[in-house]
Design a protein around this motif. Structure first.
Motif, PDB file in Angstrom:
ATOM      1  N   GLU A 109       0.720  -1.429   0.031  1.00 50.36           N
ATOM      2  CA  GLU A 109      -0.274   0.228   0.332  1.00 50.36           C
ATOM      3  C   GLU A 109       0.828   0.694  -0.275  1.00 50.36           C
ATOM      4  N   ALA A 110       2.071   1.226   0.782  1.00 52.47           N
ATOM      5  CA  ALA A 110       2.680   2.544   0.497  1.00 52.47           C
ATOM      6  C   ALA A 110       3.418   2.827  -0.721  1.00 52.47           C
ATOM      7  N   CYS A 111       3.359   1.870  -1.831  1.00 50.54           N
ATOM      8  CA  CYS A 111       3.971   1.700  -3.212  1.00 50.54           C
ATOM      9  C   CYS A 111       2.695   2.108  -3.753  1.00 50.54           C
ATOM     10  N   ALA A 112       1.501   2.412  -3.575  1.00 53.37           N
ATOM     11  CA  ALA A 112       0.151   3.096  -4.606  1.00 53.37           C
ATOM     12  C   ALA A 112       0.705   4.576  -5.831  1.00 53.37           C
ATOM     13  N   TRP A 113       0.133   3.991  -6.162  1.00 48.73           N
ATOM     14  CA  TRP A 113       0.552   4.999  -7.837  1.00 48.73           C
ATOM     15  C   TRP A 113       0.561   6.729  -7.240  1.00 48.73           C
ATOM     16  N   VAL A 114      -0.795   6.854  -6.831  1.00 42.84           N
ATOM     17  CA  VAL A 114      -0.884   8.421  -6.061  1.00 42.84           C
ATOM     18  C   VAL A 114       0.080   8.708  -5.232  1.00 42.84           C
ATOM     19  N   ASN A 115       0.696   8.061  -4.637  1.00 42.99           N
ATOM     20  CA  ASN A 115       1.866   8.094  -3.757  1.00 42.99           C
ATOM     21  C   ASN A 115       3.421   8.863  -4.018  1.00 42.99           C
ATOM     22  N   TRP A 116       3.375   8.372  -5.812  1.00 44.37           N
ATOM     23  CA  TRP A 116       4.487   9.566  -6.227  1.00 44.37           C
ATOM     24  C   TRP A 116       4.034   9.664  -7.421  1.00 44.37           C
ATOM     25  N   GLU A 117       3.304   8.685  -8.493  1.00 47.27           N
ATOM     26  CA  GLU A 117       3.230   9.056  -9.949  1.00 47.27           C
ATOM     27  C   GLU A 117       2.631  11.037  -9.805  1.00 47.27           C
ATOM     28  N   SER A 118       3.726  11.074 -10.887  1.00 47.24           N
ATOM     29  CA  SER A 118       2.530  12.850 -11.290  1.00 47.24           C
ATOM     30  C   SER A 118       3.266  13.550 -11.888  1.00 47.24           C
ATOM     31  N   TRP A 119       1.966  13.278 -12.949  1.00 49.56           N
ATOM     32  CA  TRP A 119       2.427  13.753 -14.741  1.00 49.56           C
ATOM     33  C   TRP A 119       2.181  15.122 -15.056  1.00 49.56           C
ATOM     34  N   ASN A 120       1.100  16.004 -13.640  1.00 49.68           N
ATOM     35  CA  ASN A 120       1.191  16.935 -13.875  1.00 49.68           C
ATOM     36  C   ASN A 120       0.119  17.784 -14.967  1.00 49.68           C
ATOM     37  N   LEU A 496       6.502   0.934 -13.250  1.00 55.04           N
ATOM     38  CA  LEU A 496       6.541   1.643 -13.995  1.00 55.04           C
ATOM     39  C   LEU A 496       4.983   2.447 -14.278  1.00 55.04           C
ATOM     40  N   SER A 497       4.826   4.152 -14.265  1.00 53.94           N
ATOM     41  CA  SER A 497       3.957   4.624 -14.978  1.00 53.94           C
ATOM     42  C   SER A 497       4.436   4.850 -16.188  1.00 53.94           C
ATOM     43  N   LEU A 498       3.472   4.492 -17.334  1.00 59.29           N
ATOM     44  CA  LEU A 498       3.460   5.600 -19.138  1.00 59.29           C
ATOM     45  C   LEU A 498       2.789   6.563 -19.075  1.00 59.29           C
ATOM     46  N   TRP A 499       3.027   7.736 -19.405  1.00 57.96           N
ATOM     47  CA  TRP A 499       2.122   8.033 -20.106  1.00 57.96           C
ATOM     48  C   TRP A 499       2.665   9.457 -21.207  1.00 57.96           C
ATOM     49  N   ASN A 500       2.538   8.746 -22.836  1.00 56.89           N
ATOM     50  CA  ASN A 500       2.733   9.385 -23.668  1.00 56.89           C
ATOM     51  C   ASN A 500       1.661   9.410 -24.320  1.00 56.89           C
ATOM     52  N   PRO A 501       0.328  10.009 -24.937  1.00 54.00           N
ATOM     53  CA  PRO A 501      -0.550  10.409 -25.609  1.00 54.00           C
ATOM     54  C   PRO A 501      -0.029  10.677 -26.978  1.00 54.00           C
ATOM     55  N   VAL A 502      -0.132  10.365 -28.305  1.00 53.47           N
ATOM     56  CA  VAL A 502      -0.081  10.569 -29.365  1.00 53.47           C
ATOM     57  C   VAL A 502      -0.988  10.324 -29.876  1.00 53.47           C
ATOM     58  N   ASP A 503      -0.955  10.822 -31.333  1.00 46.52           N
ATOM     59  CA  ASP A 503      -2.136  10.265 -32.210  1.00 46.52           C
ATOM     60  C   ASP A 503      -2.464   9.134 -33.150  1.00 46.52           C
ATOM     61  N   ALA A 516       9.637  15.774 -23.587  1.00 51.03           N
ATOM     62  CA  ALA A 516       9.335  15.680 -22.115  1.00 51.03           C
ATOM     63  C   ALA A 516       9.593  14.023 -21.288  1.00 51.03           C
ATOM     64  N   PRO A 517       9.817  13.200 -20.243  1.00 50.61           N
ATOM     65  CA  PRO A 517       9.887  12.028 -19.987  1.00 50.61           C
ATOM     66  C   PRO A 517       8.431  11.262 -19.826  1.00 50.61           C
ATOM     67  N   THR A 518       8.540  10.433 -20.403  1.00 49.96           N
ATOM     68  CA  THR A 518       6.943   9.812 -20.392  1.00 49.96           C
ATOM     69  C   THR A 518       7.455   8.801 -19.620  1.00 49.96           C
ATOM     70  N   ILE A 519       8.455   8.313 -18.947  1.00 43.98           N
ATOM     71  CA  ILE A 519       8.105   7.033 -17.899  1.00 43.98           C
ATOM     72  C   ILE A 519       8.639   7.186 -16.448  1.00 43.98           C
ATOM     73  N   GLN A 520       8.170   7.231 -15.275  1.00 41.12           N
ATOM     74  CA  GLN A 520       8.489   7.483 -13.793  1.00 41.12           C
ATOM     75  C   GLN A 520       8.465   6.225 -13.333  1.00 41.12           C
ATOM     76  N   THR A 521       9.179   5.866 -13.109  1.00 44.81           N
ATOM     77  CA  THR A 521       9.992   4.759 -11.772  1.00 44.81           C
ATOM     78  C   THR A 521       9.740   4.653 -10.876  1.00 44.81           C
TER      79      THR A 521
END
Length: 687
Positions: A109-120, A496-503, A516-521
């Motif tokens: 639970e300490a590794c929950a996504w909301v605790n560390w990923e921040s894509w702004n 890994l949190s991957l955020w890379n919107p493409v067309d 911008a970086p597309t990977i957060q670890t």
């Protein structure tokens, strides 16, 4: 028919003062034994038979002495919580529940996504794709600890499997990743077990030749119970879930020239090809069988010559061919994924065309679409063996075994041998790839932004500046082992949190997104199983000490005072023991007897009777000399002064001294141990 001196008749029973018939022995309840007293008109002529003595049941005493569950619940009071064995049982239940359930849940639970990923970015703009990377489960088997005796080795296998299964269950239920990739070394001795295919299938080491293909299949079923079954039960409602386990490690196949082709075929038949491309979260994951590729450039074991050994081309050849075609295959895979994502068919529908047999011609199936080029979809390499780096390259502050050193200025040095991965190799292992192979695979795949590897069992985070990359450097993260038997106190895995919107063409949806970086670890640490066992051991020692002190206090301490009332309201004085010698008879007393036909026993009087026609039969106030207590072989105690009859258990002669301490200690340890063990087994069974 007989009568007393007042003329009151009675048959088979007693008649009271009012002339009413009293219940006979045949009418009494069975628990009273069928014995009734017979009133006499004179003093006793002798001692009655013990088998005919009456008795009265003291239900309060029986209930107080019961040891059943109902008696415990009925007599429970809040202050009973201070009872030492019960308090210890409660402490054991809490500690075991914490060690088997709470600590695992809280770690994940300490590794929950909301605790560390921040894509702004706004949540509605895009949803990050979540990935979990697991390295080196390395199921414990006879190859892991060859000298460990049977009971200890069996417990090691049981607890390592249980540990990984509980951790993986928490990952699936708490984090619910959309994709899971394994980074090799699924088994520990998988490369050693014979395949049963004759030449090339038997183990090189004679110690392991008795472990055949059937043993390998048992290990595969172990892996399936831990990971596959848990994966199938989790992630309900997710349509794009993916689990890739085909990347081999040196413990699965061997390394370089030590790889046997039948062993690799068996591994690929059950786990899939180690060389593959997956598009996940607008990122291209390229898995490479680098343990087989390491055979390229190794010296020929027969001749010892350096350079490319063509004799072992069947080991590294398929990987080399995959690398040379990886760019085109990667482009086609990306194009298919983009078409499906935007609601199109994976392939263009081909036109129906009839080819006449009289007009033979060469005909090939054309590509249904042109590969998409120059996309903003980065490439990620998955390899078991890490890439080459200069000796002494620091691994960062998250490395467990050797924290980074500090210079005089307080900064991390550029070279830290203790904190770095050692550049060395040995039999069937190699800490890093060679510099030539590392450079080749990065250039042939192209557009590499990240590399994730395993094998080292500990965490390592480096930036490779010497390889061609899009942003001037390739970040490589070596993932911790998930098993607590691989030399690390706190196992872990990588998120890994991957955020890379493409067309539709694979281009970034905004101008800044391409830079911008597309990977957060995030490194997620798992519980320290050895520390949990140490806490159990300390609690066991504390329990034994407390129970020993309690046993000594009970054996040598003051004994509690006992009541002489036997649970009755009327007071009972201590009585004289009954002597066989008959007491002197009063001169004015007369004797009488009952008819043997009625089966009534002669009842001795407790003292001189005051016989008055108006008052019936009665007793004079007793004195201490008149009070006697008669004990029968059946355990029936008769207080002759007050006619009080009660049940008394036979007294048990208790042992004294150290024997009493031993008896009390073993009894209390057994009670606490059984309650704690039952709860522990239930926790293991339902985990």
């Amino acid at each position: 028919m007989t009568s007393d001196q007042n003329g009151h008749p009675f048959r088979n029973g007693l008649v009271n003062q009012a002339g009413k018939k009293r219940r006979t022995s045949d009418e009494l309840p069975s628990f009273l034994g069928g014995y009734i007293p017979v009133l006499q008109n004179g003093p006793s002529q002798g001692r009655p038979p013990s088998s005919r003595l009456p008795r009265r049941v003291d239900w309060n005493q029986i209930w107080r002495r019961s040891r059943g569950i109902i008696g415990i619940l009925r007599s429970w009071r809040p202050r009973d919580l201070l009872y030492i064995p019960l308090a210890l049982i409660i402490v054991w239940w809490v500690v075991l529940w914490w060690g088997e359930e709470v600590v695992f849940r809280r770690s994940v639970e300490a590794c929950a996504w909301v605790n560390w990923e921040s894509w702004n970015v706004e949540p509605a703009a895009s949803t990050p794709h979540h990935v979990a990377l697991i390295a080196d489960p390395q199921l414990v088997d006879p190859h892991t600890y060859p000298g460990r005796p049977w009971p200890l080795s069996a417990l090691t296998i049981r607890y390592t499997d249980l540990y990984m299964r509980k951790c993986f269950q928490q990952i699936q239920s708490t984090l619910v990743p959309a994709s899971v990739f394994f980074l090799g070394d699924l088994f520990d001795g998988g490369r050693e077990w014979s395949t049963g295919e004759g030449e090339g299938g038997e183990s090189v080491d004679k110690r392991w030749r008795r472990y055949d293909n059937g043993f390998w299949l048992k290990e595969y079923r172990r892996f399936a119970r831990i990971f596959f079954n848990t994966w199938l039960r989790g992630g309900q409602g997710q349509s794009d879930r993916k689990m890739v386990v085909g990347l081999p490690g040196n413990h699965d196949l061997g390394l370089g020239n030590g790889i046997r082709i039948p062993v690799r075929k068996r591994f690929q038949a059950y786990f899939g090809n180690g060389n593959r491309i997956d598009v996940v979260g607008n990122h291209t994951f390229v898995s490479l069988d680098t343990v087989s590729l390491s055979a390229k450039g190794q010296p020929d074991p027969a001749t010892g010559s350096q350079g490319v050994d063509e004799s072992n081309n069947d080991i590294w050849g398929p990987v080399e061919q995959f690398l040379h075609t990886s760019k085109g295959e990667k482009a086609r895979t990306i194009a298919r994924d983009l078409r499906v994502r935007h609601g199109k068919n994976e392939n263009e529908i081909m036109n129906n065309e009839i080819i006449e047999l009289e007009e033979p011609r060469s005909w090939t199936i054309p590509l249904n679409f042109d590969p998409v080029k120059n996309t903003d979809i980065p490439s990620i390499i998955l390899t078991h063996v890490p890439l080459y780096r200069a000796p002494g390259t620091p691994c960062g502050p998250l490395r467990e075994r050797y924290p980074p050193s500090k210079t005089d200025s307080g900064e991390a040095p550029e070279k830290d041998d203790a904190n770095a991965i050692a550049i060395q190799q040995g039999v069937q292992y190699q800490n890093v790839l060679t510099q030539e192979i590392s450079k080749e695979l990065v250039e042939l795949i192209g557009d590499v932004s990240h590399v994730f590897s395993g094998d080292d069992h500990d965490y390592c985070d480096v930036i490779h500046r010497g390889y061609t990359s899009k942003n001037g450097g390739i970040r490589e993260v070596t993932v911790k082992s998930m098993s607590w038997a691989m030399g690390v106190r706190k196992p872990g895995f990588l998120l890994l949190s991957l955020w890379n919107p493409v067309d539709e063409e694979g281009k970034a949806t905004n101008q800044d997104a391409s830079k911008a970086p597309t990977i957060q670890t995030h490194l997620c640490l798992l519980p320290d199983q050895l520390s949990i066992f140490i806490r159990y051991g300390l609690l066991l020692a504390f329990t034994l000490v407390v129970l020993f002190v309690r046993a000594v206090r009970i054996a040598y301490g003051p004994r509690p005072a006992t009541s002489n009332t036997n649970g009755t309201i009327l007071p009972i004085s201590r009585t004289k023991p009954f002597h066989a010698k008959q007491q002197d008879k009063p001169s004015h007393a007369s004797s009488s007897s009952t008819s043997s036909q009625n089966g009534l026993a002669v009842r001795p009087s407790a003292g001189p009777r005051n016989v008055t026609p108006g008052s019936g039969y009665g007793y004079q106030p007793p004195t201490v000399e008149d009070e006697t207590k008669d004990e029968s072989p059946r355990g029936v105690v008769v207080n002759r002064a007050w006619n009080d009859i009660a049940l008394d258990e036979p007294s048990k002669r208790k042992r004294k001294g150290l024997l009493a301490v031993y008896d009390e200690l073993t009894s209390s340890v057994l009670n606490v141990g059984l309650c704690a063990m039952a709860w522990y087994i239930w926790l293991l069974w339902h985990s």
